[in-house]
Design an enzyme around this catalytic site. Structure first.
Site, short mmCIF file in Angstrom:
data_model
loop_
_atom_site.label_atom_id
_atom_site.label_comp_id
_atom_site.label_asym_id
_atom_site.label_seq_id
_atom_site.Cartn_x
_atom_site.Cartn_y
_atom_site.Cartn_z
N ARG A 131 -21.35 5.02 -3.31
CA ARG A 131 -20.04 4.41 -3.57
C ARG A 131 -19.32 5.13 -4.70
NH1 ARG A 131 -18.80 -1.65 -5.75
NH2 ARG A 131 -16.55 -1.61 -5.44
N HIS A 156 -15.57 6.99 -4.60
CA HIS A 156 -14.51 6.64 -5.55
C HIS A 156 -14.10 7.85 -6.38
CE1 HIS A 156 -14.34 2.02 -5.57
NE2 HIS A 156 -15.03 2.38 -4.49
N GLY A 198 -10.25 14.35 -6.32
CA GLY A 198 -11.15 15.27 -5.66
C GLY A 198 -12.54 15.11 -6.25
N ASP A 210 -14.71 15.86 -8.53
CA ASP A 210 -14.74 16.58 -9.80
C ASP A 210 -15.30 15.76 -10.95
OD1 ASP A 210 -12.75 14.74 -10.20
OD2 ASP A 210 -11.23 16.16 -10.86
N SER A 219 -14.41 13.04 -12.17
CA SER A 219 -13.43 12.39 -13.04
C SER A 219 -13.70 10.90 -13.20
CB SER A 219 -12.00 12.62 -12.51
OG SER A 219 -11.88 12.19 -11.17
N ASN A 275 -12.35 0.03 -9.91
CA ASN A 275 -13.60 0.69 -10.29
C ASN A 275 -14.47 -0.14 -11.24
OD1 ASN A 275 -13.18 2.97 -8.73
ND2 ASN A 275 -12.16 4.10 -10.37
N HIS A 280 -21.57 1.53 4.60
CA HIS A 280 -21.81 0.11 4.35
C HIS A 280 -23.15 -0.36 4.89
CE1 HIS A 280 -17.27 -0.95 3.78
NE2 HIS A 280 -17.83 -0.48 2.68
N ASP A 319 -25.15 -5.13 4.92
CA ASP A 319 -25.95 -5.21 6.13
C ASP A 319 -27.12 -6.14 5.85
OD1 ASP A 319 -27.70 -4.86 8.26
OD2 ASP A 319 -28.16 -2.77 7.81
#
Length: 323
Positions: free
Chosen positions: A58, A62, A68, A70, A72, A90, A190, A243
């Site tokens: 996840r 994000h 991109g 990277d 961040s 987030n 998921h 699930d």
């Protein structure tokens, strides 16, 4: 003439082929123990905390969808900048994903300081953890640099929300070059992990005058969700596995659950009925190999989205702070 121009640019330092090319063997000489250190780190972390695989996967999504791939999303806020990780969407990112990257970075800095980027660590950790819990192996070319920008105000509207329509989600993927089929394949992530009760509460409580829950839910499943989430307003950390059948195994059970009304999020139910997506959810429910192949290809493509190389990025000393 082109060769002369390239040579001139190379001389001036504007083009560096060794920096701009990604390779699966990128660290073979500069950090020979890279793969072993990564494997040891993620194995130890996953064994002690079984939610690590889902948390890291996840976190990777994000990260890649904003600036991109990277790293961040790993940057902490400062008094002068509110970073991505503190954007509303987030705040619910599980800590295990951040922790496994920090552990790997610490070990790699001891072995080969200033060589391995946090972006590469996150990409490889994601792949290795997915494989560790039963998912497909896919190639991860290396040589990414870490991004120089991380801003919370760039997050909203660029990540799918459970409350969005399927058209909105398709659009978010499309602007990044992903087809509907690739979107559905990536949604198969998921099959591991969990969602907080607040993300699907509108579908199980007071849905309409005639129904407590969305009719798309299996009635017994909806009842179980109401019991599991009964105190979610007092305790916002309450969550349920995406699930419920094989929550810690990467397989195609998520897709098998959808036509049975066992999808957790509103977008799960819509994806199983919308004609643009249903053909793929049905395919992946019937054929796990087809899902694994599509997921692996889509992850390879995602891992290259918006990457930084050469002087467009840096090798961070710490993953949570720009140099």
């Amino acid at each position: 003439m082109a060769l002369i121009l390239f040579s001139l640019l190379f001389f001036l330092g504007l083009v560096n082929p060794s920096e701009s090319r990604l390779s699966v063997n990128y660290y073979q000489k500069s950090c020979p123990r890279f793969s072993q250190i990564m494997q040891d780190t993620i194995t130890n972390k996953q064994i002690t905390s079984p939610t690590t695989a889902a948390a890291t996967l996840r976190l990777f999504f994000h990260d890649c969808f904003i600036e991109g791939c990277d790293a961040s999303v790993l940057v902490s806020s400062t008094p002068f900048n509110e970073a991505e990780r503190d954007a509303d969407m987030n705040l619910s990112l599980p800590g295990d994903g951040f922790d496994v990257v920090v552990r790997a970075k610490t070990a790699l800095e001891l072995a080969c300081p200033g060589v391995v980027s946090c972006a590469d660590i996150l990409a490889v950790a994601t792949r290795d953890l997915v494989t560790m819990v039963g998912g497909p192996f896919y190639k991860v070319p290396l040589g990414r640099r870490d991004g120089l920008v991380s801003r919370a105000n760039r997050v909203e509207g660029n990540l799918p929300r459970p409350t969005m329509s399927i058209s909105q989600i398709i659009s978010i993927f499309a602007v990044r070059g992903f087809s509907v089929q690739e979107m559905v394949a990536l949604s198969g992530a998921h099959t591991i992990g969990f969602s907080h009760c607040k993300e699907f509460s509108s579908g199980i409580y007071n849905y309409s005058r005639s129904s407590q829950s969305n009719p798309s839910y299996n009635p017994r499943f909806a009842e179980g969700l109401r019991k599991a989430c009964s105190d979610y307003q007092k305790n916002p950390t309450l969550s349920v596995f995406n699930d419920i059948m094989t929550p810690n195994k990467f397989d195609n059970m998520y897709f098998q659950n959808l036509p049975k009304g066992l999808g957790l999020l509103a977008t799960d139910h819509t994806m199983a009925t919308d004609p643009r997506t249903r053909q793929f959810t049905d395919l992946y429910a019937k054929n796990q190999s087809a899902f694994f192949e599509a997921f692996g290809r889509a992850m390879e493509k995602l891992g290259l989205y918006g990457i930084k190389t050469g002087r467009r990025g840096e090798i961070r000393r710490r993953c949570d702070a720009l140099n």
